[in-house]
Design a protein around this motif. Structure first.
Motif, PDB file in Angstrom:
ATOM      1  N   ARG B 101      14.948  -8.155 -16.451  1.00  0.00           N
ATOM      2  CA  ARG B 101      16.181  -8.611 -16.343  1.00  0.00           C
ATOM      3  C   ARG B 101      17.361  -7.434 -16.787  1.00  0.00           C
ATOM      4  NH1 ARG B 101      14.572 -11.179 -13.564  1.00  0.00           N
ATOM      5  NH2 ARG B 101      14.140 -13.463 -13.303  1.00  0.00           N
ATOM      6  N   ALA B 102      16.771  -6.390 -17.704  1.00  0.00           N
ATOM      7  CA  ALA B 102      17.545  -5.530 -18.213  1.00  0.00           C
ATOM      8  C   ALA B 102      18.076  -4.422 -17.397  1.00  0.00           C
ATOM      9  CB  ALA B 102      16.626  -4.674 -19.379  1.00  0.00           C
ATOM     10  N   ARG B 103      19.064  -3.897 -17.446  1.00  0.00           N
ATOM     11  CA  ARG B 103      19.544  -2.986 -16.524  1.00  0.00           C
ATOM     12  C   ARG B 103      20.016  -1.582 -17.191  1.00  0.00           C
ATOM     13  NH1 ARG B 103      17.375  -5.252 -13.781  1.00  0.00           N
ATOM     14  NH2 ARG B 103      17.949  -6.904 -12.195  1.00  0.00           N
ATOM     15  N   GLY B 104      20.132  -0.551 -16.316  1.00  0.00           N
ATOM     16  CA  GLY B 104      20.555   0.528 -16.828  1.00  0.00           C
ATOM     17  C   GLY B 104      20.074   1.231 -18.214  1.00  0.00           C
ATOM     18  N   GLN B 107      17.266  -1.071 -19.841  1.00  0.00           N
ATOM     19  CA  GLN B 107      16.103  -1.122 -19.264  1.00  0.00           C
ATOM     20  C   GLN B 107      14.989   0.314 -19.581  1.00  0.00           C
ATOM     21  OE1 GLN B 107      15.790  -0.744 -15.015  1.00  0.00           O
ATOM     22  NE2 GLN B 107      14.142  -2.624 -15.008  1.00  0.00           N
ATOM     23  N   TYR B 179       5.450  -8.345 -15.889  1.00  0.00           N
ATOM     24  CA  TYR B 179       6.611  -7.637 -15.511  1.00  0.00           C
ATOM     25  C   TYR B 179       6.853  -7.704 -13.962  1.00  0.00           C
ATOM     26  CZ  TYR B 179       9.826  -3.864 -14.302  1.00  0.00           C
ATOM     27  OH  TYR B 179      10.876  -2.922 -13.750  1.00  0.00           O
ATOM     28  N   ARG B 183       9.646  -9.315 -11.956  1.00  0.00           N
ATOM     29  CA  ARG B 183      10.620  -8.588 -11.190  1.00  0.00           C
ATOM     30  C   ARG B 183      11.092  -9.517  -9.806  1.00  0.00           C
ATOM     31  NH1 ARG B 183      13.056  -3.606 -12.072  1.00  0.00           N
ATOM     32  NH2 ARG B 183      14.175  -3.941 -10.224  1.00  0.00           N
ATOM     33  N   THR B 187      16.640 -14.434  -9.339  1.00  0.00           N
ATOM     34  CA  THR B 187      17.380 -14.937 -10.347  1.00  0.00           C
ATOM     35  C   THR B 187      18.049 -16.251 -10.027  1.00  0.00           C
ATOM     36  OG1 THR B 187      19.174 -13.454 -10.133  1.00  0.00           O
ATOM     37  CG2 THR B 187      17.703 -12.770 -11.926  1.00  0.00           C
TER      38      THR B 187
END
Lengths: 371, 291
Positions: B101-104, B107, B179, B183, B187
Motif C-alpha cells: 500500500r505504500a507509495r513513493g 515504499q 507482497y 499488489r 483496494t
C-alpha cells in the motif's frame, strides 16, 4: 425542488424531506492541494443527483467523503438528519457502486449479493429470499451460482447494483458505473438503472464526466469545477440557462463569441462583436468584456427582419456530418471564439466558403463576464 | 443456442490444448537441467538409503525413525521450521500489506529495509547476531540498563538466539510472495466490503485473507521447506546444542562416513518438505475448483 432560473434555492428553505443528504461547508485537502473548498449540497429524498465535471474536479472525492471512505477537514455530512461526518463507512448504510464494480472475485454472484446481508448478520432464510429478489430486480435470477469472473461488463454492473441495493441503503452512490461499457450497452443500462432506482425510490448520487449521461439520468445536475459546485439545477436548466461560462462550455456544445458591451438599458444590453452587434438580456455596464453564447441548435441560417432575433454574418468553413444532425463550423475572427450551428438536414446551397447569415432568438442568447 | 455454445467451447478448448503443447516446449531447457541436477541425484540418494552390505535393507530408516535420538532431531527440524514459518507469517503479513500500500519514498525505504538483508550473506548476518547477543553485546547492555537483569545473561547459542536469527534470515522469503499477492489485490474491494456494512475484521477474514491466500500458501511452503533443511544458520547460532536433520546429514557424510544414515535422513527430510509443499499447493488450488 425546482429552483428559480439559474439560481438554486438556499438549503434552509427546503423541507426536511428535501434535505435527505446534506453536505455542509465541506473542505478536503490532499497534502497542500485543496480538492474541495467549502462545498455544500442538499439532496432530497428519492432524488437522483449527478456530480458532473472533468477528472480532477473533486467529484469522486466528494463521493468518497459521503461514503465515509475519506474524512473531511471541515464541514459536516448528514443523512436523514443524522450527522455521519465521523462515522465509519461500515456503519453508515450508504451503498456504493464502484467504477469497475469491485465485485469479490472469489465469490459467486449470489455470494456477492449476500455479502452485505451476511456482514450485517441477517437471518439465513431472509438472506436467501432477499438475494433472490435483488437478482430478480436486475434480471439475473438464473446467474446466482456463476462466478462473477464469467460475467460480461453489463452483467457485472447489474450484480454490483444488486449487491448495493439488497442491504436497503439510505443512499446509493454510483461512481461512473457506465464507463467500462461500450456505447450501445451504456445507453440501455442508463435507462434500465434509472427506471430501477426510480421504482425503488432510492436517493442516488451519481458521479460522471459524461454530460450526456448526466442529462439523461438526473433529476438535478451539480456541475463541478476545481472543487466547487458551479451550478446545481435540473438538466434542462443547466443546459439552457447555465450559470457560468464554464457550465455552458462543459455541458453540451456552444457557439461562443467574445465582445464588449456597447449599451446597457433596463436589463437589455447590446454587445459589439467582430461579426456584428448582438442583443441579449443582462445587466452589464458599458465597456465590460463579455462572452456571448448560443446553443448550436438554436441557430438558424438566412436573413430575417424579425426584431426578436440577433443576426450575424460568418464564413462557413467546415461541414461535419453526424447522421441525424450536421454541424456547421464558421470561421472565427478571434482565437477564443467558436462558431457552430447544428441543423437536421444540410441545404444544398450551403457549401464551405459561403458567407452565411446566422440568426437566433434574443432570449436564447446567454452572456457571461469574459474570463 | 446451447448446442452452438457447447460446440464453440469444445473447439475453443481443443485449440487451447494444441496451442499449449507447443508452448510447453519452452519448459524443456529447465526440465532437462532439473532432471540432471535434481532428479538424478535424488534417485541415487534413494537407492543409497536402501543399500546395505548384503543387498537392500531398511536399516537406515530403522535407525532414523526408531532411535529416539534421531526422532528427536527430526522433531527439532520440524519445530524449527514450524515456529520460523508461523513467526515470519505473523510478522510478514502486515509488513507485506504495508509494502503493497505504500507509495513513493516510503515504499522505496520499506523495500530496502526488507530486501537489502537478502544481499548480505547468511554467514555475515548470523555472526552479526552473535555479536549483538554476546555478553558484552547491545541486547545485554540494554537489559541491564533498563534494569531487567543485573549481570549479562547467556544469549549466544540459546534457542532464543536461534529463532531470532532464523526469523531474521527467512522473513524476506515470506514477505516476497505475500507482497506480490497483495499488489494484485484491488483496494476498492475493501471499500466495497465497508460500504456493505462489513467491519474491518469481517472484511479482512472474508475478502482480504481469502484473496491473499495464494501468497500465504506460497510463503508458507517456501519458508517451511527451506527452514526444515536449513544448515548454516542453526549451526552458527546454536551449534550442537540443537541438532537438526541437516546437521546429522553433514556429520554422517563428513565425519562418521555413514552414507546410509545420511541418505535415509535426506529422504525423510525430502518427504516432510514434499508433504508440506503438496498440501499447500492443494489448498491453494481447492477453492478455485469449488467454483
Amino acid at each position: 425542488m425546482k429552483s428559480g432560473p439559474g439560481r438554486a434555492e438556499p438549503a434552509d428553505t427546503q423541507s426536511k424531506a428535501e434535505r435527505h443528504l446534506e453536505v455542509a461547508g465541506v473542505t478536503k485537502r490532499f497534502g497542500s492541494t485543496v480538492v474541495l473548498q467549502d462545498l455544500s449540497i442538499a439532496v432530497g429524498s428519492s432524488e437522483f443527483v449527478s456530480l458532473l465535471g472533468p477528472s480532477g474536479c473533486g467529484k469522486t472525492t466528494l463521493l468518497r467523503l459521503i461514503a465515509g471512505l475519506l474524512v473531511p477537514e471541515l464541514g459536516t455530512i448528514s443523512v436523514g438528519g443524522r450527522d455521519l461526518t465521523r462515522v465509519a463507512a461500515h456503519r453508515r448504510n450508504i451503498g456504493v457502486v464502484f467504477q469497475n464494480y469491485a465485485l469479490f472475485p472469489h465469490l459467486t454472484v449470489a455470494e456477492n449479493v449476500a455479502f452485505g446481508l451476511k456482514a450485517q448478520r441477517v437471518a439465513k432464510p431472509e438472506i436467501e429470499q432477499r438475494v433472490r429478489e435483488a437478482l430478480a430486480l436486475v434480471r439475473m435470477e438464473s446467474f446466482g451460482d456463476r462466478s462473477v469472473l464469467a460475467l460480461s461488463g453489463g452483467q457485472q454492473q447489474r450484480i454490483a447494483v444488486a449487491r448495493a441495493i439488497v442491504v436497503k441503503p439510505s443512499l446509493l452512490l454510483l461512481d461512473e458505473p457506465f464507463s467500462a461499457l461500450d456505447r450501445k450497452l451504456r445507453e440501455t443500462m442508463q435507462i434500465e438503472l434509472r427506471h430501477l432506482l426510480r421504482e425503488l425510490g432510492i436517493t442516488s448520487i451519481f458521479v460522471t464526466h459524461d454530460q450526456d449521461e448526466a442529462l439523461v439520468m438526473s433529476d438535478r445536475i451539480a456541475v463541478m469545477n476545481e472543487g466547487r459546485i458551479e451550478h446545481l439545477a435540473s438538466p434542462s436548466e443547466v443546459y439552457s440557462r447555465p450559470r457560468t461560462l464554464y457550465v455552458m462550455e462543459f455541458v453540451g456544445q456552444s457557439t461562443r463569441i467574445a465582445g464588449r458591451v456597447a449599451a446597457s438599458d433596463r436589463g437589455t444590453i447590446a454587445v459589439d462583436t467582430p461579426y456584428g452587434q448582438i442583443s441579449a438580456a443582462g445587466s452589464f455596464a458599458p465597456n465590460t468584456n463579455v462572452v456571448v453564447g448560443v446553443r448550436p441548435e438554436a441557430i438558424l441560417s438566412g436573413e430575417n427582419a424579425d426584431a426578436g432575433f440577433n443576426t450575424i454574418r460568418a464564413k462557413l468553413f467546415d461541414v461535419v456530418y453526424f447522421g441525424p444532425k450536421t454541424n456547421l463550423l464558421f470561421e472565427a475572427k478571434a482565437p477564443a471564439d467558436h462558431l457552430l450551428m447544428e441543423i437536421a438536414r444540410l441545404p444544398q446551397a450551403l457549401t464551405a466558403g459561403r458567407d452565411v447569415a446566422l440568426r437566433w432568438r434574443i432570449e436564447d442568447t446567454m452572456v457571461f463576464p469574459a474570463p | 443456442m446451447t448446442t452452438i455454445a457447447t460446440k464453440s467451447m469444445a473447439t475453443h478448448a481443443k485449440e487451447r490444448r494444441t496451442r499449449f503443447d507447443s508452448k510447453a516446449l519452452l519448459a524443456l531447457p529447465g526440465l532437462l537441467f532439473m532432471t540432471v541436477a535434481f532428479a538424478v541425484p535424488v534417485i541415487l540418494l534413494i537407492i543409497e538409503s536402501f543399500a546395505g552390505p548384503q543387498g537392500p535393507t531398511l536399516d537406515g530408516y530403522r535407525k532414523v525413525l526408531a532411535d529416539n535420538y534421531y526422532v528427536g532431531i527430526i522433531w527439532n527440524s520440524i519445530k524449527l521450521a514450524l515456529i520460523t514459518t508461523i513467526a515470519t507469517l505473523l510478522i510478514g503479513y502486515p509488513a507485506a500489506f504495508a509494502l503493497a500500500r505504500a507509495r513513493g519514498v516510503l515504499q522505496v525505504v520499506l523495500f530496502a529495509l526488507i530486501f537489502l538483508p537478502l544481499t548480505v550473506s547468511i554467514i555475515v548476518k548470523t555472526f552479526g547476531i552473535s555479536i549483538m547477543m554476546g555478553r558484552g553485546g547491545i541486547i545485554n547492555w540494554l537489559l541491564i540498563n533498563l534494569g531487567f537483569i543485573e549481570r549479562p545473561m547467556r544469549l549466544v547459542f540459546t534457542e532464543f538466539n536461534l529463532y531470532f536469527g532464523m526469523i531474521n534470515v527467512f522473513l524476506p522469503f515470506m514477505i516476497l510472495p505475500l507482497y506480490s499477492s497483495m499488489r494484485m489485490l484491488d483496494t476498492r474491494l475493501a471499500d466495497a466490503a465497508a460500504s456493505l456494512g462489513a467491519g474491518p475484521l469481517y472484511a479482512f477474514t472474508r475478502v482480504t485473507l481469502p484473496l491473499t491466500m495464494p501468497g500465504v500458501i506460497a510463503g508458507v511452503s517456501l519458508v517451511f521447506s527451506i527452514t526444515v533443511a536449513s544448515y548454516v544458520t542453526p549451526s552458527l547460532l546454536i551449534g550442537d546444542r540443537f541438532m537438526t536433520m541437516s546437521q546429522v546429514m553433514a556429520k554422517a557424510y563428513l565425519n562418521i562416513r555413514d552414507f546410509q544414515l545420511g541418505a535415509s535422513m535426506a529422504v525423510v527430510m525430502l518427504v516432510i518438505a514434499s508433504i508440506i509443499v503438496v498440501a499447500a499447493s492443494y489448498l491453494a488450488r481447492a477453492p478455485k475448483e469449488g467454483r
